[in-house]
Scaffold this motif. Structure first.
Motif, PDB file in Angstrom:
ATOM      1  N   VAL A  42       7.110 -11.364 -12.142  1.00 12.54           N
ATOM      2  CA  VAL A  42       6.612 -12.688 -12.440  1.00 12.54           C
ATOM      3  C   VAL A  42       5.475 -12.721 -13.333  1.00 12.54           C
ATOM      4  CG1 VAL A  42       6.049 -15.108 -11.835  1.00 12.54           C
ATOM      5  CG2 VAL A  42       8.137 -13.936 -10.595  1.00 12.54           C
ATOM      6  N   SER A  43       5.367 -13.184 -14.353  1.00  9.44           N
ATOM      7  CA  SER A  43       4.414 -13.464 -15.226  1.00  9.44           C
ATOM      8  C   SER A  43       3.859 -14.699 -15.613  1.00  9.44           C
ATOM      9  CB  SER A  43       4.303 -12.544 -16.510  1.00  9.44           C
ATOM     10  OG  SER A  43       3.334 -12.823 -17.462  1.00  9.44           O
ATOM     11  N   TYR A  44       2.532 -15.328 -15.051  1.00  6.14           N
ATOM     12  CA  TYR A  44       2.610 -16.496 -15.352  1.00  6.14           C
ATOM     13  C   TYR A  44       1.679 -16.782 -16.496  1.00  6.14           C
ATOM     14  CZ  TYR A  44       3.230 -17.240 -10.339  1.00  6.14           C
ATOM     15  OH  TYR A  44       3.920 -17.277  -9.042  1.00  6.14           O
ATOM     16  N   ASN A  45       1.718 -18.022 -17.101  1.00  9.91           N
ATOM     17  CA  ASN A  45       1.043 -18.044 -18.505  1.00  9.91           C
ATOM     18  C   ASN A  45      -0.511 -18.471 -18.305  1.00  9.91           C
ATOM     19  OD1 ASN A  45       3.544 -18.343 -19.648  1.00  9.91           O
ATOM     20  ND2 ASN A  45       3.857 -20.413 -19.716  1.00  9.91           N
ATOM     21  N   SER A  46      -1.268 -18.118 -19.341  1.00 12.32           N
ATOM     22  CA  SER A  46      -2.646 -18.240 -19.364  1.00 12.32           C
ATOM     23  C   SER A  46      -2.691 -19.496 -19.933  1.00 12.32           C
ATOM     24  CB  SER A  46      -3.300 -16.931 -20.172  1.00 12.32           C
ATOM     25  OG  SER A  46      -2.793 -17.010 -21.396  1.00 12.32           O
ATOM     26  N   CYS A  47      -4.081 -20.027 -19.908  1.00 11.90           N
ATOM     27  CA  CYS A  47      -4.541 -21.250 -20.290  1.00 11.90           C
ATOM     28  C   CYS A  47      -5.000 -21.315 -21.681  1.00 11.90           C
ATOM     29  CB  CYS A  47      -5.606 -21.939 -19.528  1.00 11.90           C
ATOM     30  SG  CYS A  47      -7.346 -20.982 -19.528  1.00 11.90           S
ATOM     31  N   ARG A  48      -5.501 -20.167 -22.162  1.00 14.23           N
ATOM     32  CA  ARG A  48      -5.967 -20.047 -23.673  1.00 14.23           C
ATOM     33  C   ARG A  48      -6.977 -20.911 -23.968  1.00 14.23           C
ATOM     34  NH1 ARG A  48      -0.830 -18.980 -27.642  1.00 14.23           N
ATOM     35  NH2 ARG A  48       0.230 -17.251 -26.251  1.00 14.23           N
ATOM     36  N   ASN A  49      -7.827 -21.431 -22.962  1.00 10.91           N
ATOM     37  CA  ASN A  49      -8.900 -22.227 -23.156  1.00 10.91           C
ATOM     38  C   ASN A  49     -10.090 -21.080 -23.452  1.00 10.91           C
ATOM     39  OD1 ASN A  49     -11.744 -23.593 -22.456  1.00 10.91           O
ATOM     40  ND2 ASN A  49     -10.034 -25.033 -22.232  1.00 10.91           N
ATOM     41  N   ARG A  50     -10.801 -21.720 -24.473  1.00 11.56           N
ATOM     42  CA  ARG A  50     -11.900 -20.576 -25.193  1.00 11.56           C
ATOM     43  C   ARG A  50     -13.144 -20.423 -24.142  1.00 11.56           C
ATOM     44  NH1 ARG A  50     -15.028 -23.860 -29.999  1.00 11.56           N
ATOM     45  NH2 ARG A  50     -15.282 -25.970 -29.185  1.00 11.56           N
ATOM     46  N   HIS A  51     -13.229 -21.254 -23.240  1.00 10.42           N
ATOM     47  CA  HIS A  51     -14.346 -21.014 -22.251  1.00 10.42           C
ATOM     48  C   HIS A  51     -13.874 -20.259 -20.908  1.00 10.42           C
ATOM     49  CE1 HIS A  51     -15.143 -24.775 -24.258  1.00 10.42           C
ATOM     50  NE2 HIS A  51     -16.219 -24.541 -24.225  1.00 10.42           N
ATOM     51  N   CYS A  52     -12.580 -19.903 -20.975  1.00  9.77           N
ATOM     52  CA  CYS A  52     -12.100 -19.096 -19.798  1.00  9.77           C
ATOM     53  C   CYS A  52     -12.322 -17.539 -19.834  1.00  9.77           C
ATOM     54  CB  CYS A  52     -10.457 -19.310 -19.445  1.00  9.77           C
ATOM     55  SG  CYS A  52      -9.708 -18.407 -18.386  1.00  9.77           S
ATOM     56  N   PRO A  53     -12.944 -17.158 -18.514  1.00 11.23           N
ATOM     57  CA  PRO A  53     -13.197 -15.575 -18.592  1.00 11.23           C
ATOM     58  C   PRO A  53     -11.813 -14.612 -18.892  1.00 11.23           C
ATOM     59  CG  PRO A  53     -14.375 -16.718 -17.165  1.00 11.23           C
ATOM     60  CD  PRO A  53     -13.299 -17.711 -17.621  1.00 11.23           C
ATOM     61  N   LYS A  54     -10.715 -15.142 -18.648  1.00 11.02           N
ATOM     62  CA  LYS A  54      -9.571 -14.411 -18.489  1.00 11.02           C
ATOM     63  C   LYS A  54      -8.804 -14.405 -19.929  1.00 11.02           C
ATOM     64  CE  LYS A  54      -7.888 -16.005 -14.547  1.00 11.02           C
ATOM     65  NZ  LYS A  54      -7.051 -16.138 -13.343  1.00 11.02           N
ATOM     66  N   CYS A  55      -9.278 -15.232 -20.440  1.00  8.17           N
ATOM     67  CA  CYS A  55      -8.477 -15.613 -21.665  1.00  8.17           C
ATOM     68  C   CYS A  55      -8.897 -14.988 -23.164  1.00  8.17           C
ATOM     69  CB  CYS A  55      -8.098 -16.818 -21.997  1.00  8.17           C
ATOM     70  SG  CYS A  55      -6.788 -17.773 -20.670  1.00  8.17           S
ATOM     71  N   GLN A  56      -9.981 -14.356 -23.131  1.00  2.00           N
ATOM     72  CA  GLN A  56     -10.836 -13.944 -24.328  1.00  2.00           C
ATOM     73  C   GLN A  56     -10.382 -12.786 -24.805  1.00  2.00           C
ATOM     74  OE1 GLN A  56     -12.306 -16.686 -25.640  1.00  2.00           O
ATOM     75  NE2 GLN A  56     -11.683 -17.445 -23.751  1.00  2.00           N
ATOM     76  N   SER A  57      -9.650 -11.586 -24.219  1.00  2.00           N
ATOM     77  CA  SER A  57      -9.762 -10.300 -24.733  1.00  2.00           C
ATOM     78  C   SER A  57      -8.468 -10.252 -25.784  1.00  2.00           C
ATOM     79  CB  SER A  57      -9.341  -9.549 -23.475  1.00  2.00           C
ATOM     80  OG  SER A  57      -7.997  -9.695 -22.889  1.00  2.00           O
ATOM     81  N   ASN A  58      -7.487 -11.151 -25.537  1.00  2.00           N
ATOM     82  CA  ASN A  58      -6.496 -11.087 -26.621  1.00  2.00           C
ATOM     83  C   ASN A  58      -6.937 -11.812 -28.012  1.00  2.00           C
ATOM     84  OD1 ASN A  58      -4.649  -9.585 -25.199  1.00  2.00           O
ATOM     85  ND2 ASN A  58      -3.721 -11.373 -24.218  1.00  2.00           N
ATOM     86  N   ALA A  59      -7.647 -12.854 -27.729  1.00  2.00           N
ATOM     87  CA  ALA A  59      -8.147 -13.742 -28.825  1.00  2.00           C
ATOM     88  C   ALA A  59      -9.172 -12.852 -29.541  1.00  2.00           C
ATOM     89  CB  ALA A  59      -8.953 -14.960 -28.229  1.00  2.00           C
ATOM     90  N   ALA A  60     -10.029 -12.083 -28.988  1.00  2.00           N
ATOM     91  CA  ALA A  60     -10.938 -11.264 -29.701  1.00  2.00           C
ATOM     92  C   ALA A  60     -10.189 -10.219 -30.383  1.00  2.00           C
ATOM     93  CB  ALA A  60     -11.967 -10.737 -28.504  1.00  2.00           C
ATOM     94  N   LYS A  61      -9.138  -9.673 -29.742  1.00  2.00           N
ATOM     95  CA  LYS A  61      -8.531  -8.459 -30.488  1.00  2.00           C
ATOM     96  C   LYS A  61      -8.046  -8.966 -31.752  1.00  2.00           C
ATOM     97  CE  LYS A  61      -4.936  -4.812 -29.845  1.00  2.00           C
ATOM     98  NZ  LYS A  61      -4.446  -5.079 -31.126  1.00  2.00           N
ATOM     99  N   ARG A  62      -7.182 -10.300 -31.778  1.00  2.00           N
ATOM    100  CA  ARG A  62      -6.326 -10.850 -32.973  1.00  2.00           C
ATOM    101  C   ARG A  62      -7.611 -11.166 -34.086  1.00  2.00           C
ATOM    102  NH1 ARG A  62      -3.664 -13.759 -28.863  1.00  2.00           N
ATOM    103  NH2 ARG A  62      -5.238 -15.587 -29.215  1.00  2.00           N
ATOM    104  N   TRP A  63      -8.877 -11.466 -33.747  1.00  2.00           N
ATOM    105  CA  TRP A  63      -9.882 -11.934 -34.431  1.00  2.00           C
ATOM    106  C   TRP A  63     -10.484 -10.564 -35.211  1.00  2.00           C
ATOM    107  CZ3 TRP A  63     -15.067 -11.047 -35.346  1.00  2.00           C
ATOM    108  CH2 TRP A  63     -15.737 -12.166 -36.386  1.00  2.00           C
ATOM    109  N   LEU A  64     -10.758  -9.630 -34.362  1.00  2.00           N
ATOM    110  CA  LEU A  64     -10.981  -8.276 -35.110  1.00  2.00           C
ATOM    111  C   LEU A  64     -10.064  -7.683 -35.861  1.00  2.00           C
ATOM    112  CD1 LEU A  64     -12.724  -7.165 -31.744  1.00  2.00           C
ATOM    113  CD2 LEU A  64     -14.119  -7.677 -33.690  1.00  2.00           C
ATOM    114  N   ASP A  65      -8.913  -7.653 -35.408  1.00  2.00           N
ATOM    115  CA  ASP A  65      -7.984  -7.010 -36.458  1.00  2.00           C
ATOM    116  C   ASP A  65      -8.037  -7.865 -37.904  1.00  2.00           C
ATOM    117  OD1 ASP A  65      -7.003  -5.393 -34.238  1.00  2.00           O
ATOM    118  OD2 ASP A  65      -5.338  -6.565 -33.744  1.00  2.00           O
ATOM    119  N   ALA A  66      -7.895  -9.098 -37.840  1.00  2.00           N
ATOM    120  CA  ALA A  66      -8.199  -9.862 -38.970  1.00  2.00           C
ATOM    121  C   ALA A  66      -9.429  -9.427 -39.708  1.00  2.00           C
ATOM    122  CB  ALA A  66      -8.153 -11.258 -38.665  1.00  2.00           C
ATOM    123  N   ARG A  67     -10.626  -9.128 -38.988  1.00  2.00           N
ATOM    124  CA  ARG A  67     -11.629  -8.895 -39.683  1.00  2.00           C
ATOM    125  C   ARG A  67     -11.794  -7.448 -40.117  1.00  2.00           C
ATOM    126  NH1 ARG A  67     -11.518 -13.429 -39.240  1.00  2.00           N
ATOM    127  NH2 ARG A  67     -10.991 -12.935 -41.321  1.00  2.00           N
TER     128      ARG A  67
END
Length: 393
Positions: free
Chosen positions: A61-86
């Motif tokens: 079972v995989s639960y969804n993440s909140c994707r809130n920008r203040h959440c400590p658990k939701c930043q790694s994927n967002a950072a990777k996407r941003w870095l790939d673009a940069r």
């Protein structure tokens, strides 16, 4: 709860409900939404998927993440996407790290004027860098700047500052020649500091004149124009903290740095040590100390920990990463093409088939792809807007 997997979500779930009642009317809707998102992140409340491994056949079972920008658990994927673009924006030049920090007195009023003062911090820091770089006495070139806003100190106190990542040079006035900095030296820090101080205080005065600043509590007297001008006088005399660190060891080191800074939140779960009868204990770095004594632990009551964490909730719509000059979003592609032509650097192009897309879900046991058997929906949101009141965030 004294274990190595302690998370901010555990603190909010355990102590948040009673604290929200005690703080009724003192927490903004944005802060309440951040608490709710972090509490529910990767739990059944946000829905999820029932999955089956194509390799070993195990169900998960995989639960969804909140994707809130203040959440400590939701930043790694967002950072990777941003870095790939940069990745494609990097130039084969030295890069410098410059930091602009607001004095503590301004940080105190910034808490109730976040959008106005953080926006001014961004704009005046970028303007300062571009103005001094354009001066023929220093560099005489048009530069690119990426600024990242951080609002915290290591102990979760309110400490607004921006980290700037700047290529070591820029385009000359003809738009065809690359003008490089002296090796190991970007721009004079004292000159940057003095101009930043003057331009920021001028902007702050304009915000007050236009009625865009709000004052509460001990700062109520600053609503008066004369009192505000007098309050600014000491800050025109003190030194403002602007510093430049040594250049990075190549563009890849810039990416490594950005991966640590761009999507950082006030405190990561890895810094939490314990939550017990004594309070919440976490690791922090005391920059006033030297050597190994810098690394310390601090224990706060859960209510104070939550208060400090929520100090750093950003206003809705405020972008904490901004680009200026050659890297501004509207003309980045054209400016980088001119910069590469001036540097005589060809753009690397990938030939052949695009890389296969990685599977969305991977088995924790054998590493094989997971297929989705069932999707279950999230619960209805429980956060509602509070009654409208004139209060600080």
């Amino acid at each position: 709860m004294a274990h190595s997997t302690l998370e901010v979500a555990d603190i909010f779930r355990t102590h948040g409900p009673a604290w929200r009642v005690a703080q009724r009317g003192h927490l903004s809707l944005a802060q309440l939404k951040v608490m709710s998102a972090i509490e529910q992140c990767r739990s059944a409340a946000l829905g999820g998927h029932v999955l089956r491994c194509e390799g070993c056949g195990a169900d998960q079972v995989s639960y969804n993440s909140c994707r809130n920008r203040h959440c400590p658990k939701c930043q790694s994927n967002a950072a990777k996407r941003w870095l790939d673009a940069r990745q494609a924006d990097l130039l084969p030049v030295e890069y410098y790290h410059v930091v602009f920090t607001l004095p503590s007195a301004i940080a105190d009023i910034a808490h109730t004027n976040k959008a106005a003062i953080y926006g001014l911090l961004f704009d005046r820091a970028a303007e300062t860098l571009q103005t001094i770089a354009a001066d023929a006495k220093h560099l005489g070139a048009r530069i690119g700047v990426t600024l990242v806003l951080h609002t915290w100190g290591s102990a979760l106190t309110h400490h607004p500052h921006v980290h700037g990542i700047v290529p070591g040079g820029g385009l000359a006035a003809d738009g065809k020649t690359w003008t490089a900095c002296r090796p190991g030296f970007f721009l004079p820090v004292r000159v940057l500091s003095r101009l930043f101080r003057r331009r920021f205080l001028e902007g702050l005065q304009e915000l007050h004149h236009d009625g865009q600043l709000r004052f509460f509590g001990e700062h109520m007297a600053l609503r008066d124009a004369k009192a505000f001008r007098e309050w600014l006088v000491p800050m025109r005399q003190q030194e403002w903290v602007v510093y430049a660190k040594r250049p990075f060891a190549g563009p890849q080191a810039v990416l490594a740095y950005l991966s640590r800074y761009t999507h950082r939140v006030a405190i990561s779960n890895s810094r939490l040590v314990a939550m017990d009868e004594h309070g919440v204990t976490f690791r922090w770095k005391d920059y006033r100390a030297k050597g190994s004594t810098r690394h310390k632990t601090m224990t706060l009551q859960p209510q104070e920990f939550m208060r400090r964490f929520l100090l750093h909730v950003l206003p809705t719509g405020l972008h904490r990463i901004r680009h200026y000059g050659l890297l501004a979003n509207g003309n980045r592609r054209d400016c980088l093409a001119l910069a590469r032509a001036a540097l005589q650097v060809a753009v690397e192009r990938t030939v052949g088939e695009p890389a296969p897309r990685a599977p969305s879900f991977v088995c924790r046991q054998c590493g094989k792809p997971l297929i989705v058997l069932e999707v279950f929906m999230r619960e209805r949101p429980s956060i509602r807007a509070p009654p409208s009141r004139d209060r600080g965030p």
